[in-house]
Design an enzyme around this catalytic site. Structure first.
Site, PDB file in Angstrom:
ATOM      1  N   HIS A   1      -9.084   6.835   2.885  1.00 42.46           N
ATOM      2  CA  HIS A   1      -9.385   7.057   4.226  1.00 42.46           C
ATOM      3  C   HIS A   1     -10.648   7.906   4.126  1.00 42.46           C
ATOM      4  O   HIS A   1     -10.718   9.117   5.219  1.00 42.46           O
ATOM      5  CB  HIS A   1      -8.464   7.700   5.000  1.00 42.46           C
TER       6      HIS A   1
ATOM      7  N   GLU B   1      -4.109  -7.262   5.245  1.00 37.18           N
ATOM      8  CA  GLU B   1      -3.217  -6.019   5.580  1.00 37.18           C
ATOM      9  C   GLU B   1      -2.355  -6.535   6.666  1.00 37.18           C
ATOM     10  O   GLU B   1      -2.800  -7.287   7.508  1.00 37.18           O
ATOM     11  CB  GLU B   1      -4.122  -4.908   6.213  1.00 37.18           C
TER      12      GLU B   1
ATOM     13  N   TYR C   1      -2.930  11.909   5.685  1.00 39.41           N
ATOM     14  CA  TYR C   1      -3.077  10.728   6.174  1.00 39.41           C
ATOM     15  C   TYR C   1      -2.053   9.469   5.847  1.00 39.41           C
ATOM     16  O   TYR C   1      -1.558   9.589   4.837  1.00 39.41           O
ATOM     17  CB  TYR C   1      -4.467  10.240   5.770  1.00 39.41           C
TER      18      TYR C   1
ATOM     19  N   GLU D   1      -9.149   2.114  -1.388  1.00 41.17           N
ATOM     20  CA  GLU D   1      -9.890   1.713  -0.241  1.00 41.17           C
ATOM     21  C   GLU D   1     -10.585   2.817   0.289  1.00 41.17           C
ATOM     22  O   GLU D   1     -10.057   3.996   0.275  1.00 41.17           O
ATOM     23  CB  GLU D   1      -8.586   1.248   0.699  1.00 41.17           C
TER      24      GLU D   1
ATOM     25  N   ARG E   1     -13.390  -5.300   4.069  1.00 43.28           N
ATOM     26  CA  ARG E   1     -12.325  -5.048   4.822  1.00 43.28           C
ATOM     27  C   ARG E   1     -12.718  -5.491   6.437  1.00 43.28           C
ATOM     28  O   ARG E   1     -12.020  -5.372   7.038  1.00 43.28           O
ATOM     29  CB  ARG E   1     -11.670  -3.779   4.798  1.00 43.28           C
TER      30      ARG E   1
ATOM     31  N   ASP F   1      -5.182   3.909   0.010  1.00 42.92           N
ATOM     32  CA  ASP F   1      -6.274   4.257   1.016  1.00 42.92           C
ATOM     33  C   ASP F   1      -6.504   5.694   1.004  1.00 42.92           C
ATOM     34  O   ASP F   1      -5.771   6.724   1.412  1.00 42.92           O
ATOM     35  CB  ASP F   1      -5.855   3.654   2.515  1.00 42.92           C
TER      36      ASP F   1
ATOM     37  N   TRP G   1     -11.989  11.715   8.705  1.00 43.00           N
ATOM     38  CA  TRP G   1     -10.684  11.260   8.969  1.00 43.00           C
ATOM     39  C   TRP G   1     -10.876   9.742   8.488  1.00 43.00           C
ATOM     40  O   TRP G   1     -11.579   9.042   8.657  1.00 43.00           O
ATOM     41  CB  TRP G   1     -10.289  11.466  10.320  1.00 43.00           C
TER      42      TRP G   1
ATOM     43  N   ARG H   1       0.858  -1.153  -0.097  1.00 46.26           N
ATOM     44  CA  ARG H   1       0.162  -0.015  -0.051  1.00 46.26           C
ATOM     45  C   ARG H   1       0.665   1.299  -0.006  1.00 46.26           C
ATOM     46  O   ARG H   1       1.818   1.325   0.687  1.00 46.26           O
ATOM     47  CB  ARG H   1      -1.026  -0.163   1.397  1.00 46.26           C
TER      48      ARG H   1
ATOM     49  N   GLU I   1     -13.508  -1.418   6.870  1.00 49.06           N
ATOM     50  CA  GLU I   1     -12.715  -1.570   8.107  1.00 49.06           C
ATOM     51  C   GLU I   1     -13.722  -0.997   9.284  1.00 49.06           C
ATOM     52  O   GLU I   1     -13.391  -1.212  10.396  1.00 49.06           O
ATOM     53  CB  GLU I   1     -11.462  -0.797   8.073  1.00 49.06           C
TER      54      GLU I   1
HETATM   55  C1  CS2 Z   1      -6.049   2.351   8.198  1.00 47.71           C
HETATM   56  C2  CS2 Z   1      -6.064   2.282   9.610  1.00 47.71           C
HETATM   57  O1  CS2 Z   1      -5.005   0.355   7.894  1.00 47.71           O
HETATM   58  C3  CS2 Z   1      -5.626   1.129   7.600  1.00 47.71           C
HETATM   59  O2  CS2 Z   1      -6.303   0.832   6.486  1.00 47.71           O
HETATM   60  O3  CS2 Z   1      -7.380   2.818   7.781  1.00 47.71           O
HETATM   61  O4  CS2 Z   1      -4.554   2.656   9.805  1.00 47.71           O
HETATM   62  C4  CS2 Z   1      -7.015   3.036  10.522  1.00 47.71           C
HETATM   63  O5  CS2 Z   1      -6.850   4.312  10.272  1.00 47.71           O
HETATM   64  C5  CS2 Z   1      -6.794   2.767  11.823  1.00 47.71           C
HETATM   65  O6  CS2 Z   1      -6.688   1.394  11.927  1.00 47.71           O
HETATM   66  C6  CS2 Z   1      -7.846   3.394  12.704  1.00 47.71           C
HETATM   67  O7  CS2 Z   1      -7.667   2.742  14.012  1.00 47.71           O
HETATM   68 MG    MG Z   2      -8.044   1.870   5.868  1.00 48.98          MG
END
Ligand code: CS2
Ligand code: MG
Length: 417
Positions: free
Chosen positions: A227, A354, A175, A251, A298, A225, A417, A163, A277
């Site tokens: 985010h 991941e 980020y 992602e 995810r 990602d 975020w 990634r 996630e």
């Molecule tokens: C992220 C994470 O791993 C990822 O894809 O989005 O770093 C995420 O921000 C954290 O797990 C939040 O707790």
């Molecule tokens: Mg993520």
């Protein structure tokens, strides 16, 4: 086990399987983790992860105050019934706190079942579908050149998938960009404030992936990602603009509360999409999956109600050619990683896992038997999920409050975020 000495503890009766102890362990070996440990009358223990980044004590309290009193005296072998009891019986369903607490109980019970059966968890689920689970690492750089170097280092270490995130010109703390020794977003007691600029981000990401393909060729799988930072039409533009670089996935391209947004992305692009996630249940992704608006789901074991629920989710996803791509950041403890890898080893519609390295302190508190070889993580044959907790060592790392950052636009308004 069948030829074990007659003095070996029996697990055959419900009395042997009776839960006699359950406790919550909060420890901070580099970052905070919440772990549930359940012990049966015959002396078998199982552990489950209950970590919810930045909200750890809410889950610890949910377990301690509302779940633990229900566990004592129950049959640890009734995993399905326990899940239904905690989910349906609570009346208040779903949500990250509830589902992380249920996951901790569920994973601890599967761990106990594996130990009682003297079998690794993947065997209980139906046995191996693959030798190892393809993983992706996290390459970050303050700019494109640094990110490309970081990708190169992962490839040298044998990673087959990486990634990539890079700084955005003019944006102070983007980020995914580490401040030095590895990326750990929950760094401060109160949330760090970051500033976001969508236009600059949309310019830089295609340049990053053009450079990565030029530097590293077509073989390596590349992921990114977003985010949750983009509107649906911005996400569609990004997805289309990175098509020439054939990403494994894009992602969290847009927040998933508005699931219609994914239809818009699909109308404009063939870039593969991953999401989930922050989901907690099959109901959060049902529409996305049955309408084939995503390619990878995810949602992982700790935040999605454990193995019992994730198995259902994965089977549902398989009907729609959606594959798994479990979240595996450092806030998911080695207990979740161990359980997830057994799941990955079995699940027919596995996509990728991941994987971020935990600190040495974390690895010492949670001894485990999974190993990275040739870009894939391999589980061992230890009965259960193969991860334990060193309670004496855990006690040396007291809880330290830490919260995830927040993002604002340049005019100061709050952003995703
Ligand atoms: C992220 C994470 O791993 C990822 O894809 O989005 O770093 C995420 O921000 C954290 O797990 C939040 O707790
Ligand atoms: Mg993520």
């Amino acid at each position: 086990m069948s030829n074990a000495a007659s003095t070996a503890p029996s697990h055959g009766s419900s009395r042997d399987r009776e839960i006699v102890d359950a406790k919550v362990i909060v420890t901070s070996p580099g970052r905070n983790f919440v772990t549930l440990k359940i012990t049966t009358r015959s002396g078998v223990h199982g552990i489950g992860d209950a970590t919810l980044n930045g909200r750890e004590l809410a889950v610890a309290s949910y377990l301690q105050d509302h779940v633990l009193p229900n566990l004592i005296g129950r049959d640890a072998g009734r995993i399905e019934d326990m899940w239904q009891f905690l989910y349906r019986g609570a009346y208040w369903r779903r949500g990250p706190v509830t589902m992380s607490a249920i996951a901790a109980v569920d994973v601890a019970l599967w761990d106990i079942l594996g130990k009682m059966a003297d079998m690794p968890l993947y065997q209980l689920l139906g046995g191996r579908s693959r030798e190892g689970a393809l993983v992706y690492g996290h390459a970050n750089g303050r700019d494109i050149a640094e990110a490309s170097d970081a990708v190169g280092r992962f490839i040298e270490q044998g990673f087959l998938a990486v990634r990539a995130q890079c700084g955005v010109p003019g944006v102070k703390k983007a980020y995914g960009i580490s401040s030095g020794k590895g990326y750990e977003p929950a760094e401060s007691e109160l949330p760090a404030e970051t500033v976001w600029n969508t236009a600059r981000y949309l310019d830089v990401v295609p340049q990053l992936f053009a450079r990565l393909r030029a530097d590293h060729g077509p073989q390596v799988e590349l992921l990114h990602d977003v985010h949750h930072r983009l509107s649906p039409i911005e996400a569609a533009r990004l997805a289309r603009s990175v098509e020439p670089y054939r990403l494994f996935w894009l992602e969290d391209a847009t927040p998933a509360e508005n699931q219609k947004g994914f239809e818009l992305i699909r109308q404009h692009s063939v870039t593969a999409l991953a999401v989930g996630e922050v989901f907690n249940s099959i109901w959060d992704c049902k529409h996305l999956i049955e309408n084939q608006l995503i390619d990878y789901i995810r949602t992982t074991i700790v935040h999605g109600g454990g193995i019992t629920h994730l198995r259902r989710l994965a089977d549902f996803a398989a009907l729609h050619q959606v594959r798994t791509g479990f979240h595996g950041a450092t806030d998911l403890s080695p207990v979740t990683m161990g359980a997830a890898l057994h799941f990955d080893t079995w699940v027919p519609n596995f996509g990728i896992q991941e994987y971020m390295f935990h600190t040495d302190e974390t690895d010492a508190v949670f001894p485990h038997d999974y190993v990275l070889r040739g870009g894939r993580l391999h589980v061992g044959d230890t009965p259960g999920h193969g991860v334990d907790i060193d309670e004496a060592l855990a006690a040396k790392y007291p809880y330290a409050p830490k919260q995830l950052p927040v993002a604002r636009l340049e005019d100061g308004a709050m952003w995703d975020w």
